[in-house]
Design a protein around this motif. Structure first.
Motif, mmCIF file in Angstrom:
data_model
loop_
_atom_site.group_PDB
_atom_site.id
_atom_site.type_symbol
_atom_site.label_atom_id
_atom_site.label_comp_id
_atom_site.label_asym_id
_atom_site.label_seq_id
_atom_site.Cartn_x
_atom_site.Cartn_y
_atom_site.Cartn_z
ATOM 1 N N THR A 120 0.890 -1.089 -0.175
ATOM 2 C CA THR A 120 0.143 0.102 -0.035
ATOM 3 C C THR A 120 0.821 1.497 0.002
ATOM 4 O O THR A 120 2.028 1.019 -0.015
ATOM 5 C CB THR A 120 -0.848 0.006 1.079
ATOM 6 O OG1 THR A 120 -0.181 0.144 2.320
ATOM 7 C CG2 THR A 120 -1.636 -1.198 1.456
ATOM 8 N N ALA A 121 0.346 2.294 -0.154
ATOM 9 C CA ALA A 121 1.074 3.528 -0.220
ATOM 10 C C ALA A 121 1.683 3.683 1.088
ATOM 11 O O ALA A 121 2.882 4.449 1.034
ATOM 12 C CB ALA A 121 0.198 4.839 -0.316
ATOM 13 N N SER A 122 1.568 3.486 2.221
ATOM 14 C CA SER A 122 2.280 3.803 3.477
ATOM 15 C C SER A 122 2.379 2.448 4.165
ATOM 16 O O SER A 122 2.924 2.316 5.385
ATOM 17 C CB SER A 122 1.304 4.331 4.424
ATOM 18 O OG SER A 122 -0.022 3.700 4.707
ATOM 19 N N GLY A 123 2.517 1.248 3.530
ATOM 20 C CA GLY A 123 2.695 -0.151 4.257
ATOM 21 C C GLY A 123 2.184 -1.503 3.468
ATOM 22 O O GLY A 123 2.755 -1.496 2.125
ATOM 23 N N ILE A 124 1.912 -2.323 4.159
ATOM 24 C CA ILE A 124 1.316 -3.530 3.751
ATOM 25 C C ILE A 124 -0.071 -4.216 4.181
ATOM 26 O O ILE A 124 -0.222 -3.728 5.277
ATOM 27 C CB ILE A 124 2.566 -4.834 3.992
ATOM 28 C CG1 ILE A 124 2.668 -4.870 5.340
ATOM 29 C CG2 ILE A 124 3.688 -4.416 3.433
ATOM 30 C CD1 ILE A 124 3.414 -6.326 5.913
ATOM 31 N N ARG A 125 -0.513 -4.816 3.566
ATOM 32 C CA ARG A 125 -1.542 -5.877 4.137
ATOM 33 C C ARG A 125 -1.288 -7.354 3.864
ATOM 34 O O ARG A 125 -0.662 -7.470 2.726
ATOM 35 C CB ARG A 125 -2.914 -5.517 3.374
ATOM 36 C CG ARG A 125 -3.268 -4.005 3.449
ATOM 37 C CD ARG A 125 -4.748 -3.896 2.535
ATOM 38 N NE ARG A 125 -5.689 -4.394 3.570
ATOM 39 C CZ ARG A 125 -6.820 -4.046 3.071
ATOM 40 N NH1 ARG A 125 -7.279 -3.361 2.092
ATOM 41 N NH2 ARG A 125 -7.989 -4.518 3.720
ATOM 42 N N LEU A 126 -1.486 -8.117 4.728
ATOM 43 C CA LEU A 126 -1.324 -9.656 4.774
ATOM 44 C C LEU A 126 -2.687 -10.376 4.826
ATOM 45 O O LEU A 126 -2.864 -10.957 5.691
ATOM 46 C CB LEU A 126 -0.378 -10.183 5.695
ATOM 47 C CG LEU A 126 1.099 -9.448 5.577
ATOM 48 C CD1 LEU A 126 1.844 -9.777 6.701
ATOM 49 C CD2 LEU A 126 1.523 -9.932 4.408
ATOM 50 N N LEU A 127 -3.574 -10.076 3.676
ATOM 51 C CA LEU A 127 -5.025 -10.830 3.708
ATOM 52 C C LEU A 127 -4.647 -12.344 3.734
ATOM 53 O O LEU A 127 -4.509 -12.982 2.849
ATOM 54 C CB LEU A 127 -5.717 -10.415 2.324
ATOM 55 C CG LEU A 127 -5.749 -8.988 2.240
ATOM 56 C CD1 LEU A 127 -6.065 -8.323 0.982
ATOM 57 C CD2 LEU A 127 -7.001 -8.344 3.197
ATOM 58 N N THR A 128 -5.231 -12.713 4.944
ATOM 59 C CA THR A 128 -5.269 -14.138 5.208
ATOM 60 C C THR A 128 -6.330 -14.830 4.753
ATOM 61 O O THR A 128 -7.311 -14.553 5.406
ATOM 62 C CB THR A 128 -4.724 -14.332 6.720
ATOM 63 O OG1 THR A 128 -3.647 -13.607 7.184
ATOM 64 C CG2 THR A 128 -4.447 -15.846 7.041
ATOM 65 N N TYR A 178 -18.662 -19.257 7.433
ATOM 66 C CA TYR A 178 -18.928 -19.729 5.987
ATOM 67 C C TYR A 178 -17.866 -19.588 5.337
ATOM 68 O O TYR A 178 -17.197 -18.396 5.117
ATOM 69 C CB TYR A 178 -20.108 -19.126 5.381
ATOM 70 C CG TYR A 178 -21.457 -19.744 6.151
ATOM 71 C CD1 TYR A 178 -22.106 -20.632 5.305
ATOM 72 C CD2 TYR A 178 -21.916 -18.635 6.755
ATOM 73 C CE1 TYR A 178 -23.372 -21.185 6.051
ATOM 74 C CE2 TYR A 178 -23.394 -19.084 7.735
ATOM 75 C CZ TYR A 178 -23.892 -20.180 6.911
ATOM 76 O OH TYR A 178 -25.377 -20.829 7.589
ATOM 77 N N TYR A 179 -16.862 -20.543 4.805
ATOM 78 C CA TYR A 179 -15.536 -20.276 4.293
ATOM 79 C C TYR A 179 -15.692 -19.853 2.860
ATOM 80 O O TYR A 179 -16.791 -20.131 2.189
ATOM 81 C CB TYR A 179 -14.949 -21.689 4.198
ATOM 82 C CG TYR A 179 -14.660 -21.865 5.656
ATOM 83 C CD1 TYR A 179 -13.821 -21.279 6.339
ATOM 84 C CD2 TYR A 179 -15.396 -22.805 6.449
ATOM 85 C CE1 TYR A 179 -13.468 -21.563 7.833
ATOM 86 C CE2 TYR A 179 -15.261 -23.113 7.647
ATOM 87 C CZ TYR A 179 -14.210 -22.488 8.304
ATOM 88 O OH TYR A 179 -14.010 -22.646 9.916
ATOM 89 N N PRO A 180 -14.996 -19.133 2.282
ATOM 90 C CA PRO A 180 -13.605 -18.706 2.923
ATOM 91 C C PRO A 180 -13.711 -17.673 3.777
ATOM 92 O O PRO A 180 -14.712 -16.829 3.635
ATOM 93 C CB PRO A 180 -12.674 -18.438 1.704
ATOM 94 C CG PRO A 180 -13.622 -17.928 0.559
ATOM 95 C CD PRO A 180 -14.817 -18.872 0.782
ATOM 96 N N VAL A 181 -13.092 -17.492 4.755
ATOM 97 C CA VAL A 181 -13.047 -16.194 5.968
ATOM 98 C C VAL A 181 -11.691 -15.645 5.286
ATOM 99 O O VAL A 181 -10.770 -16.269 5.106
ATOM 100 C CB VAL A 181 -12.710 -16.868 7.463
ATOM 101 C CG1 VAL A 181 -12.318 -15.787 8.321
ATOM 102 C CG2 VAL A 181 -13.994 -17.777 7.592
ATOM 103 N N VAL A 182 -11.762 -14.284 5.337
ATOM 104 C CA VAL A 182 -10.521 -13.346 5.018
ATOM 105 C C VAL A 182 -10.269 -12.587 6.175
ATOM 106 O O VAL A 182 -11.069 -11.951 6.854
ATOM 107 C CB VAL A 182 -10.882 -12.419 3.927
ATOM 108 C CG1 VAL A 182 -9.794 -11.531 3.675
ATOM 109 C CG2 VAL A 182 -11.375 -13.415 2.654
ATOM 110 N N ALA A 183 -9.067 -12.522 6.810
ATOM 111 C CA ALA A 183 -8.507 -11.736 7.752
ATOM 112 C C ALA A 183 -7.608 -10.885 7.501
ATOM 113 O O ALA A 183 -6.993 -11.165 6.517
ATOM 114 C CB ALA A 183 -8.163 -12.661 8.946
ATOM 115 N N ASP A 184 -7.425 -9.559 8.005
ATOM 116 C CA ASP A 184 -6.652 -8.588 7.400
ATOM 117 C C ASP A 184 -5.677 -8.135 8.531
ATOM 118 O O ASP A 184 -5.941 -6.953 9.084
ATOM 119 C CB ASP A 184 -7.459 -7.324 7.072
ATOM 120 C CG ASP A 184 -6.431 -6.212 6.220
ATOM 121 O OD1 ASP A 184 -5.442 -6.579 5.937
ATOM 122 O OD2 ASP A 184 -7.091 -5.146 6.150
#
Length: 190
Positions: free
Chosen positions: A92-100, A179-185
């Motif tokens: 991202t413009a200021s860092g990261i995301r690790l969408l699990t 209910y899958y999939p589950v997304v965590a951020d």
């Protein structure tokens, strides 16, 4: 190789659907020359702080040798990093995301992100449930791990929070009955 592409597509589809549903206030994928990704999951990523330093965020998973599938310079997918688990990694413009992305009930409920800080920096718990990267001498916040969110494929909120074990940020996702999939951020920003 087809399996890896199919896995990347499934992870991307799940993450994209959830992000679109969450709306326009989500951090956008964007090039950031201060972010440097390792080649494999275990190599993690180097991210900037507001004071010009860098910290290292590791991705401690069962399949640490998993190689990033680079879809574009700002987007990569780690397929099968653990049982029923993929990670969609964004710059991202200021860092990261690790969408699990959790695909089933056999997936772990904890995800570990070891953090290596530069001298003079420390992690400090925030009332929001996130962790600030604090410059010890000045008391200034120079980076932040925002409180994680998670939701399932029906767009229902799934409980997610952090715990700190030494210098490791542990994201806990209570996905049982979801209910899958589950997304965590997990999301870091300077």
């Amino acid at each position: 190789m087809r399996h890896a592409r199919d896995g990347a597509a499934a992870a991307m589809n799940a993450a994209s659907r959830i992000l679109v549903a969450r709306g326009k206030h989500e951090p956008q994928e964007l090039d950031n020359p201060d972010v440097a990704w390792g080649q494999r999951a275990r190599d993690g990523v180097w991210v900037p702080t507001k004071d010009g330093q860098r910290i290292h965020v590791g991705i401690d998973v069962a399949a640490g040798d998993t190689v990033h599938q680079v879809l574009r310079p700002t987007l990569r997918v780690l397929v099968g990093v653990d049982v029923d688990t993929d990670i969609v990694a964004q710059t991202t413009a200021s860092g990261i995301r690790l969408l699990t992305v959790v695909h089933g009930p056999d997936a772990p409920a904890e995800f570990r992100f070891p953090v290596s800080l530069a001298d003079g920096l420390a992690l400090e718990a925030m009332p929001s449930g996130g962790y600030d990267v604090v410059h010890l001498r000045y008391g200034a916040t120079v980076g932040r791990f925002y409180n994680p969110w998670a939701c399932d494929s029906m767009f229902r909120q799934v409980k997610a929070d952090y715990a700190l074990e030494g210098q490791t940020v542990v994201m806990r996702v209570q996905h049982e009955g979801a209910y899958y999939p589950v997304v965590a951020d997990p999301h870091y920003s300077r």
